[in-house]
Design a protein around this motif. Structure first.
Motif: not given
Length: 442
Positions: A238-239, A242-243, A245, A416-417, A419-420, A423, A426
């Motif tokens: 997930l991290d 997020a990078r 995205y 995913l949603q 996390k991204i 916020g 994770s």
């Protein structure tokens, strides 16, 4: 041409899980019904085809004509989009006018039909050949379908952009993210991996997680996504996403199969996931981009493992009073005409049978020769035992409806949603996804 939505539901990949009662015959999962043995009849063989490309339709018309000339048996080909095939098959069963051969794009359909005795084993055909990894899905040592192609989700990338920026093919998440960041320039974006609650996200966006060794179930069907061993790996995934995205185009939340395909073919993203249809579409619509595309597998965080997100299509012989005739036709078509069929979508229809890759006539195709390096990469992904070939709907110790329920729940896209977009931490997002999976499988 917008691709078929093949991975958007448990049974038809477009329908909801409530549709699984469609066969209406109990759908027990405790043991397979013994298939009946029927005498061969001379009535027409009814074949439900789910591949509707122009060249593929022309192939089936040719095959039916040749077979009738050869044997005197008529073959009636009905064609529908793959997403509608299961409904049409089950409607035929209910109405007492079943098809003799059917097409499927989901192993859950094979399981359900086999459990009810509506299809017969095809080992007499499949046992003749050597197959790629994780494709036959035997049930009690019986094979109930003939898989004709892989639809693996792979990562396409732009060779010209790599050369321009001095990039090398990445083997770790950090290298991949760095390459995505380096290829953002104006309206050109670094990558596109969907994050919405749809089949495209389920198919295209979790290969990185499979490469990292994350699994959803153990051998007793316990949910292990949030286990002490796997939760940190899922959180790291997930991290990483997020990078990625910020390097994606706007609209990633709603990105569909067609959106990813069109962005890769148009050259507006440097990286995007899809199957072999990208090449055929690019050769038709944007040959300059087609010449610059290559593929790589999904990679893990350390460079020690790679993956391809699973995909597949196949034919089933239905349990009817014409099964023997249908089996004879299938044996003939898959031995005499399989190369002709595969050539109707030469890169997209990635062979499942390993002998095809060394077949001179199959290799003597313009697109296969032009993209021979890519073909060899794709071949390696299904012959190298170290490559993880899996997907949400093929997770677990054996074919089962439970992974399909997870697919339909969109638990992983929502992870995913969370996390991204929302916020969420994770670790919390992983825990929430695991709980939703437990609810989905009961």
């Amino acid at each position: 041409m917008k691709p078929i939505d093949k991975r958007a539901g448990l049974l038809t990949r477009r329908q909801t899980i409530q549709g699984i009662g469609g066969v209406g015959l109990g759908l027990s999962v405790s043991g397979l019904a013994a298939p009946a043995v029927h005498a061969q009849s001379k009535r027409p063989i009814r074949f439900l085809n789910g591949e509707t490309g122009k060249d593929t339709l022309a192939f089936f018309a040719m095959a039916a004509k040749l077979y009738e000339e050869k044997t005197g048996t008529e073959v009636i080909i009905d064609s529908v989009p793959l997403g509608e095939a299961f409904t049409k098959l089950t409607n035929g069963i209910r109405s007492g006018t079943p098809y003799d051969i059917g097409t499927t794009g989901f192993i859950g359909q094979v399981l359900l039909l086999a459990e009810e005795g509506h299809i017969v084993p095809v080992n007499e055909i499949t046992d003749q050949y050597e197959w790629g990894n994780n494709i036959l899905f035997p049930i009690d040592e019986k094979v109930y379908w003939y898989p004709f192609d892989y639809n693996l989700a792979l990562i396409y990338y732009r060779k010209d952009l790599y050369e321009k920026a001095g990039l090398s093919v990445p083997t770790t998440w950090d290298q991949f993210a760095t390459n995505c960041e380096a290829t953002v320039e104006g309206r050109q974006k670094g990558c596109l991996f969907p994050i919405g609650s749809n089949g495209a996200t389920n198919w295209m966006s979790f290969g990185f997680m499979w490469a990292e060794g994350v699994e959803l179930f153990d051998n007793q069907w316990n949910v292990i996504l949030d286990s002490p061993e796997l939760a940190p790996k899922a959180a790291a995934y997930l991290d990483f996403m997020a990078r990625l995205y910020p390097t994606m185009p706007t609209g990633s939340l709603q990105a569909s199969y067609g959106d990813v395909l069109s962005n890769v073919v148009a050259g507006t993203v440097a990286h995007g996931a899809y199957a072999g249809r990208v090449i055929e579409s690019a050769e038709r619509d944007n040959p300059e981009i087609a010449a610059q595309l290559d593929v790589m597998p999904y990679m893990d965080s350390t460079g020690s493992r790679t993956a391809a997100n699973h995909g597949y299509d196949g034919w089933m012989v239905m349990n009817t009073d014409n099964s023997s005739a249908a089996m004879e036709f299938m044996n003939w078509m898959t031995s005499e005409l399989i190369v002709d069929f595969l050539h109707t979508a030469p890169v997209h229809f990635q062979p499942t049978r390993l002998d095809i890759y060394d077949n001179d006539r199959w290799r003597d195709n313009a697109l296969i020769k032009k993209h021979s390096g890519m073909i060899e990469t794709m071949r390696g992904l299904i012959t190298d035992e170290s490559v993880v070939v899996t997907s949400i709907d093929t997770q677990g110790p054996n074919p089962d409806v439970r992974p399909g329920k997870v697919f339909e729940s969109f638990a992983l896209p929502e992870m995913l949603q969370n996390k991204i977009l929302r916020g969420m931490d994770s670790d919390e997002a992983v825990s929430a996804a695991a709980e939703k999976i437990r609810q989905a499988v009961g």
